[in-house]
Enzyme design. Structure first.
Site, PDB file in Angstrom:
ATOM      1  N   HIS A   9      34.691   7.067  -6.921  1.00  0.00           N
ATOM      2  CA  HIS A   9      33.613   7.345  -6.079  1.00  0.00           C
ATOM      3  C   HIS A   9      33.355   6.579  -4.735  1.00  0.00           C
ATOM      4  CE1 HIS A   9      31.545   3.690  -7.321  1.00  0.00           C
ATOM      5  NE2 HIS A   9      32.000   3.765  -8.394  1.00  0.00           N
ATOM      6  N   GLU A  80      32.919   5.416 -16.391  1.00  0.00           N
ATOM      7  CA  GLU A  80      33.205   3.970 -16.254  1.00  0.00           C
ATOM      8  C   GLU A  80      33.295   3.256 -17.431  1.00  0.00           C
ATOM      9  OE1 GLU A  80      35.153   1.971 -15.132  1.00  0.00           O
ATOM     10  OE2 GLU A  80      34.465   1.123 -13.001  1.00  0.00           O
TER      11      GLU A  80
END
Length: 198
Positions: A9, A80
């Site tokens: 990201h 994550e």
């Protein structure tokens, strides 16, 4: 053959703050992060996506939306790592609190829990690998954008390259720069670009 464009990201405020560990904390992109996603869109504009996937966390989902201009499918397997007690802290902060936890993780992340209470590297690799195996059962070819995170991306790539997971920090995933690999029907994995601007 599947062409996978794997991205981390764009920047978050915690990335900018001495790489404070975001983990599962759902924080947004900074203005710089939004611009990085737009730059990525321009870089990849010539690619026709067969599907776009992201972690459910907004920093990855937003990056994928901007970069692809397409519908983004959230998949929990791309989230994550659970960094346990390291969440929200910088490496310097949590090492000062408990250096042994970091030493154990660095020596053998496959079998030690991140932050003492989070996931093991083996658990992370298993779920990310499961995602890509599912993709291969659904598609025989095509171009796919996958937006995830620094930790999970590096651990997965280490695994697929046959490296001990303890080596995962020997390379770095830049914010919003694509790494590209191919998956053959027989399972062969070839890393073709890392943090590339093509």
């Amino acid at each position: 053959m599947l062409n996978i464009y794997l991205i981390r990201h764009g920047e978050t405020a915690w990335n900018a703050d001495n790489n404070r560990y975001c983990g599962r904390t759902d924080i947004p992109l900074t203005e710089k992060g939004l611009k990085q996603a737009e730059t990525l869109r321009q870089q990849l504009v010539s690619i026709k996506w067969d599907a776009v996937f992201s972690s459910p966390l907004q920093r990855a989902h937003t990056t994928a939306q901007i970069a692809s201009g397409a519908t983004v499918i959230k998949d929990d397997r791309l989230i994550e790592a659970d960094f346990g007690m390291w969440e929200g802290k910088t490496k310097e902060e949590f090492v000062a609190e408990n250096a042994q936890l970091w030493t154990s993780w660095m020596n053998d992340p496959a079998n030690n829990r991140a932050g003492g209470t989070g996931e093991t590297g083996a658990q992370i690799v298993q779920r990310v690998d499961d995602f890509f195996q599912s993709l291969q059962t659904q598609y025989s070819s095509g171009n796919f954008l996958v937006a995830a995170h620094n930790g999970v991306n590096r651990l997965y790539l280490s695994h697929k390259l046959g490296m001990p997971l303890s080596n995962y920090r020997r390379f770095f995933m830049e914010n919003a720069l694509p790494s590209m690999f191919t998956l053959e029907p027989d399972g062969e994995f070839v890393l073709r670009h890392l943090n590339s601007k093509f």
